[in-house]
Design a protein around this motif. Structure first.
Motif, PDB file in Angstrom:
ATOM      1  N   LEU A  51       0.812  -1.223   0.000  1.00 60.68           N
ATOM      2  CA  LEU A  51       0.000   0.000   0.000  1.00 60.68           C
ATOM      3  C   LEU A  51       0.842   1.269   0.000  1.00 60.68           C
ATOM      4  CD1 LEU A  51      -2.944  -0.777   2.465  1.00 60.68           C
ATOM      5  CD2 LEU A  51      -3.039  -0.568  -0.024  1.00 60.68           C
ATOM      6  N   THR A  52       2.102   1.199   0.418  1.00 62.33           N
ATOM      7  CA  THR A  52       2.922   2.405   0.457  1.00 62.33           C
ATOM      8  C   THR A  52       3.123   3.027  -0.926  1.00 62.33           C
ATOM      9  OG1 THR A  52       4.943   1.073   0.317  1.00 62.33           O
ATOM     10  CG2 THR A  52       4.147   1.663   2.527  1.00 62.33           C
ATOM     11  N   THR A  53       2.910   2.259  -1.967  1.00 61.92           N
ATOM     12  CA  THR A  53       3.042   2.795  -3.336  1.00 61.92           C
ATOM     13  C   THR A  53       1.689   2.955  -4.005  1.00 61.92           C
ATOM     14  OG1 THR A  53       3.312   0.557  -4.246  1.00 61.92           O
ATOM     15  CG2 THR A  53       5.318   1.747  -3.601  1.00 61.92           C
ATOM     16  N   GLN A  54       0.615   2.895  -3.217  1.00 60.04           N
ATOM     17  CA  GLN A  54      -0.729   2.938  -3.776  1.00 60.04           C
ATOM     18  C   GLN A  54      -1.514   4.114  -3.208  1.00 60.04           C
ATOM     19  OE1 GLN A  54      -1.642   0.407  -6.079  1.00 60.04           O
ATOM     20  NE2 GLN A  54       0.514  -0.202  -5.841  1.00 60.04           N
ATOM     21  N   LYS A  55      -2.548   4.491  -3.917  1.00 59.33           N
ATOM     22  CA  LYS A  55      -3.562   5.403  -3.419  1.00 59.33           C
ATOM     23  C   LYS A  55      -4.848   4.609  -3.291  1.00 59.33           C
ATOM     24  CE  LYS A  55      -6.077   9.691  -4.338  1.00 59.33           C
ATOM     25  NZ  LYS A  55      -6.276  10.818  -5.287  1.00 59.33           N
ATOM     26  N   TRP A  56      -5.362   4.506  -2.061  1.00 59.19           N
ATOM     27  CA  TRP A  56      -6.515   3.638  -1.822  1.00 59.19           C
ATOM     28  C   TRP A  56      -7.417   4.283  -0.780  1.00 59.19           C
ATOM     29  CZ3 TRP A  56      -7.032  -0.984   1.857  1.00 59.19           C
ATOM     30  CH2 TRP A  56      -8.220  -1.674   1.583  1.00 59.19           C
ATOM     31  N   ASN A  57      -8.671   4.470  -1.143  1.00 61.31           N
ATOM     32  CA  ASN A  57      -9.643   5.051  -0.226  1.00 61.31           C
ATOM     33  C   ASN A  57     -10.564   4.008   0.374  1.00 61.31           C
ATOM     34  OD1 ASN A  57     -11.215   4.362  -2.397  1.00 61.31           O
ATOM     35  ND2 ASN A  57     -11.877   6.454  -2.883  1.00 61.31           N
ATOM     36  N   MET A  58     -10.220   2.727   0.245  1.00 61.52           N
ATOM     37  CA  MET A  58     -10.966   1.592   0.787  1.00 61.52           C
ATOM     38  C   MET A  58     -12.303   1.368   0.081  1.00 61.52           C
ATOM     39  SD  MET A  58     -10.195   1.690   4.887  1.00 61.52           S
ATOM     40  CE  MET A  58     -10.896   3.320   5.140  1.00 61.52           C
ATOM     41  N   ILE A  59     -12.574   2.119  -0.973  1.00 63.39           N
ATOM     42  CA  ILE A  59     -13.801   1.927  -1.759  1.00 63.39           C
ATOM     43  C   ILE A  59     -13.447   1.506  -3.186  1.00 63.39           C
ATOM     44  CG2 ILE A  59     -15.882   3.030  -2.643  1.00 63.39           C
ATOM     45  CD1 ILE A  59     -15.784   4.920  -0.244  1.00 63.39           C
ATOM     46  N   ALA A  60     -12.680   2.348  -3.857  1.00 68.10           N
ATOM     47  CA  ALA A  60     -12.213   2.010  -5.201  1.00 68.10           C
ATOM     48  C   ALA A  60     -10.969   1.130  -5.099  1.00 68.10           C
ATOM     49  CB  ALA A  60     -11.902   3.283  -5.987  1.00 68.10           C
ATOM     50  N   PRO A  61     -10.615   0.404  -6.168  1.00 67.40           N
ATOM     51  CA  PRO A  61      -9.399  -0.414  -6.146  1.00 67.40           C
ATOM     52  C   PRO A  61      -8.165   0.458  -5.975  1.00 67.40           C
ATOM     53  CG  PRO A  61     -10.838  -1.046  -7.970  1.00 67.40           C
ATOM     54  CD  PRO A  61     -11.401   0.213  -7.402  1.00 67.40           C
ATOM     55  N   PRO A  62      -7.102  -0.075  -5.353  1.00 69.70           N
ATOM     56  CA  PRO A  62      -5.867   0.704  -5.189  1.00 69.70           C
ATOM     57  C   PRO A  62      -5.278   1.114  -6.538  1.00 69.70           C
ATOM     58  CG  PRO A  62      -5.842  -1.272  -3.818  1.00 69.70           C
ATOM     59  CD  PRO A  62      -7.028  -1.406  -4.724  1.00 69.70           C
ATOM     60  N   GLN A  63      -4.705   2.311  -6.562  1.00 67.26           N
ATOM     61  CA  GLN A  63      -4.056   2.833  -7.767  1.00 67.26           C
ATOM     62  C   GLN A  63      -2.580   3.079  -7.477  1.00 67.26           C
ATOM     63  OE1 GLN A  63      -6.126   6.372  -8.939  1.00 67.26           O
ATOM     64  NE2 GLN A  63      -8.048   5.319  -9.387  1.00 67.26           N
ATOM     65  N   PHE A  64      -1.729   2.609  -8.369  1.00 61.72           N
ATOM     66  CA  PHE A  64      -0.285   2.772  -8.203  1.00 61.72           C
ATOM     67  C   PHE A  64       0.089   4.234  -8.409  1.00 61.72           C
ATOM     68  CE2 PHE A  64       4.031   2.892  -9.965  1.00 61.72           C
ATOM     69  CZ  PHE A  64       4.723   2.274  -8.937  1.00 61.72           C
ATOM     70  N   VAL A  65       0.814   4.795  -7.415  1.00 62.64           N
ATOM     71  CA  VAL A  65       1.236   6.198  -7.503  1.00 62.64           C
ATOM     72  C   VAL A  65       2.745   6.346  -7.354  1.00 62.64           C
ATOM     73  CG1 VAL A  65      -0.975   7.137  -6.724  1.00 62.64           C
ATOM     74  CG2 VAL A  65       0.776   6.514  -5.034  1.00 62.64           C
ATOM     75  N   GLY A  66       3.460   5.255  -7.292  1.00 62.73           N
ATOM     76  CA  GLY A  66       4.906   5.312  -7.216  1.00 62.73           C
ATOM     77  C   GLY A  66       5.401   5.943  -5.928  1.00 62.73           C
ATOM     78  N   LEU A  67       6.198   6.993  -6.058  1.00 60.32           N
ATOM     79  CA  LEU A  67       6.816   7.651  -4.908  1.00 60.32           C
ATOM     80  C   LEU A  67       6.018   8.844  -4.400  1.00 60.32           C
ATOM     81  CD1 LEU A  67      10.548   7.634  -6.078  1.00 60.32           C
ATOM     82  CD2 LEU A  67       9.386   5.971  -4.619  1.00 60.32           C
ATOM     83  N   ARG A  68       4.775   8.956  -4.824  1.00 61.37           N
ATOM     84  CA  ARG A  68       3.982  10.119  -4.425  1.00 61.37           C
ATOM     85  C   ARG A  68       3.818  10.197  -2.911  1.00 61.37           C
ATOM     86  NH1 ARG A  68      -2.287  10.939  -3.934  1.00 61.37           N
ATOM     87  NH2 ARG A  68      -1.587   9.945  -2.018  1.00 61.37           N
ATOM     88  N   ASN A  69       3.589   9.048  -2.262  1.00 60.34           N
ATOM     89  CA  ASN A  69       3.407   9.052  -0.810  1.00 60.34           C
ATOM     90  C   ASN A  69       4.679   9.471  -0.088  1.00 60.34           C
ATOM     91  OD1 ASN A  69       0.687   8.232  -0.861  1.00 60.34           O
ATOM     92  ND2 ASN A  69       1.267   6.081  -1.048  1.00 60.34           N
ATOM     93  N   ILE A  70       5.839   9.046  -0.602  1.00 64.44           N
ATOM     94  CA  ILE A  70       7.102   9.448   0.016  1.00 64.44           C
ATOM     95  C   ILE A  70       7.317  10.955  -0.137  1.00 64.44           C
ATOM     96  CG2 ILE A  70       9.602   9.186  -0.086  1.00 64.44           C
ATOM     97  CD1 ILE A  70       9.208   6.305  -0.843  1.00 64.44           C
ATOM     98  N   ASN A  71       7.028  11.490  -1.313  1.00 64.45           N
ATOM     99  CA  ASN A  71       7.156  12.935  -1.521  1.00 64.45           C
ATOM    100  C   ASN A  71       6.201  13.701  -0.615  1.00 64.45           C
ATOM    101  OD1 ASN A  71       9.088  12.520  -3.526  1.00 64.45           O
ATOM    102  ND2 ASN A  71       7.543  12.393  -5.143  1.00 64.45           N
ATOM    103  N   LYS A  72       5.010  13.158  -0.426  1.00 63.97           N
ATOM    104  CA  LYS A  72       4.051  13.807   0.461  1.00 63.97           C
ATOM    105  C   LYS A  72       4.553  13.791   1.897  1.00 63.97           C
ATOM    106  CE  LYS A  72      -0.790  13.562   1.944  1.00 63.97           C
ATOM    107  NZ  LYS A  72      -2.087  12.842   1.792  1.00 63.97           N
ATOM    108  N   LEU A  73       5.162  12.683   2.311  1.00 64.98           N
ATOM    109  CA  LEU A  73       5.689  12.591   3.677  1.00 64.98           C
ATOM    110  C   LEU A  73       6.797  13.616   3.905  1.00 64.98           C
ATOM    111  CD1 LEU A  73       6.446   9.350   5.621  1.00 64.98           C
ATOM    112  CD2 LEU A  73       8.205  11.095   5.474  1.00 64.98           C
ATOM    113  N   LEU A  74       7.692  13.744   2.934  1.00 66.94           N
ATOM    114  CA  LEU A  74       8.804  14.677   3.089  1.00 66.94           C
ATOM    115  C   LEU A  74       8.347  16.131   3.142  1.00 66.94           C
ATOM    116  CD1 LEU A  74      11.369  13.024   0.650  1.00 66.94           C
ATOM    117  CD2 LEU A  74      11.327  12.883   3.149  1.00 66.94           C
ATOM    118  N   ALA A  75       7.198  16.420   2.528  1.00 62.38           N
ATOM    119  CA  ALA A  75       6.699  17.799   2.500  1.00 62.38           C
ATOM    120  C   ALA A  75       5.637  18.066   3.553  1.00 62.38           C
ATOM    121  CB  ALA A  75       6.141  18.111   1.108  1.00 62.38           C
ATOM    122  N   ASP A  76       5.291  17.083   4.355  1.00 61.52           N
ATOM    123  CA  ASP A  76       4.203  17.213   5.318  1.00 61.52           C
ATOM    124  C   ASP A  76       4.748  17.733   6.646  1.00 61.52           C
ATOM    125  OD1 ASP A  76       1.958  17.063   6.848  1.00 61.52           O
ATOM    126  OD2 ASP A  76       1.517  14.955   6.428  1.00 61.52           O
TER     127      ASP A  76
END
Length: 306
Positions: A51-76
């Motif tokens: 899941l760390t490389t996915q975007k998932w809202n628990m309703i729709a199927p997970p979508q691959f987003v690559g390093l987006r979550n890591i970039n979001k963490l570094l900027a949060d």
């Protein structure tokens, strides 16, 4: 011509029917535990890595987003706030918890009337459900609560414990001292294992109470102290229930602890991929501090040999 001797191969040991039956029965008996670990521990951990490389809202199927979550963490900026709040609670609260628990254990290790009753009284708060304890402390820490009434007797002004950013984390640390019963019991067990022969010999040699405590009691119970320290730090990094019920991270994110922030991302903002990444960040932080404790433990933890 001399005959060449070939090394004889060792006959392969085979299990007897009894050994094979015992192994199968043992595997059968431990299978509920193994299945539980695989389904409810190893499986979710592996899925959270996915899941760390996915975007998932628990309703729709997970979508691959690559390093987006890591970039979001570094900027949060709230990640840093949550980590600092958790570190403040841990590195101030845990030493105080151990100090109070050890002091109570020393008091209750002495011969006194009603010792069993006192042990029960000090241990009972740790059996209170976390939600019920949070509700009780919500009343104690309110503007007209028992704590403010108590300090008013000494001429101090009432404190908005849950509405002043500078007072909320000390309030949570104070609340954590309410449930030091498990640490107290473990310390008490360690104190009762200190050989009385050593204490009596040191007393005969003229050692004072403080020297007996420093040179005999502390070294012998250092493994118990180390255990409580490791478990206490791991548990304090996971503080959630009190902050969720009493302040919900406020005021001004003063009680936004890491687990509460993970809960927000996963179950309020429905970003399970980012929540999984934050969970792994917290996991590695706990692992690093635990490894450091084990690394330096050989300098102050003493184990019996033989």
């Amino acid at each position: 011509m001399a005959a060449t001797t070939m090394p004889l191969s060792r006959p392969r040991e085979r299990w007897s029917n009894l050994q094979r039956r015992e192994f199968l029965f043992g595997l059968l008996f431990v299978s509920p535990f193994l299945i539980g670990v695989l389904l409810f521990w190893v499986g979710p951990m592996l899925y959270s890595v996915f899941l760390t490389t996915q975007k998932w809202n628990m309703i729709a199927p997970p979508q691959f987003v690559g390093l987006r979550n890591i970039n979001k963490l570094l900027a949060d900026p709230l990640v840093r706030t949550a980590l600092l709040n958790t570190a403040y609670y841990t590195f101030i609260g845990v030493p105080l918890q151990l100090t109070v628990a050890f002091t109570l254990a020393l008091m209750l290790n002495r011969s006194m009337a009603g010792r069993a009753v006192y042990r029960t009284i000090y241990y009972l708060p740790s059996l209170t459900p976390a939600v019920a304890s949070a509700v009780v402390w919500l009343q104690i820490l309110s503007q007209k609560g028992l704590l403010n009434q108590f300090i008013a007797n000494f001429g101090f002004e009432p404190i908005n414990w849950l509405f002043q950013p500078a007072a909320t984390k000390p309030a949570f640390i104070l609340m954590s001292l309410w449930s030091v019963g498990p640490q107290m019991i473990i310390f008490l067990a360690g104190l009762q294992n200190v050989p009385q022969e050593l204490m009596e010999a040191a007393e005969i040699d003229g050692a004072s109470t403080w020297r007996r405590f420093r040179n005999i009691t502390l070294p012998l119970i250092s493994p118990v102290l180390f255990f409580n320290l490791v478990v206490g730090i791991i548990g304090s990094f996971q503080i959630f229930t009190g902050a969720f019920i009493m302040t919900n991270g406020g005021p001004q994110n003063a009680t936004l602890f890491m687990v509460l922030y993970i809960y927000r991302q996963g179950f309020m903002y429905f970003d399970m991929g980012y929540a999984a990444l934050l969970s792994w960040l917290l996991f590695f932080v706990i692992m690093i501090f635990t490894a450091l404790q084990f690394r330096v433990s050989n300098r102050w933890v003493y184990y019996e040999v033989g």
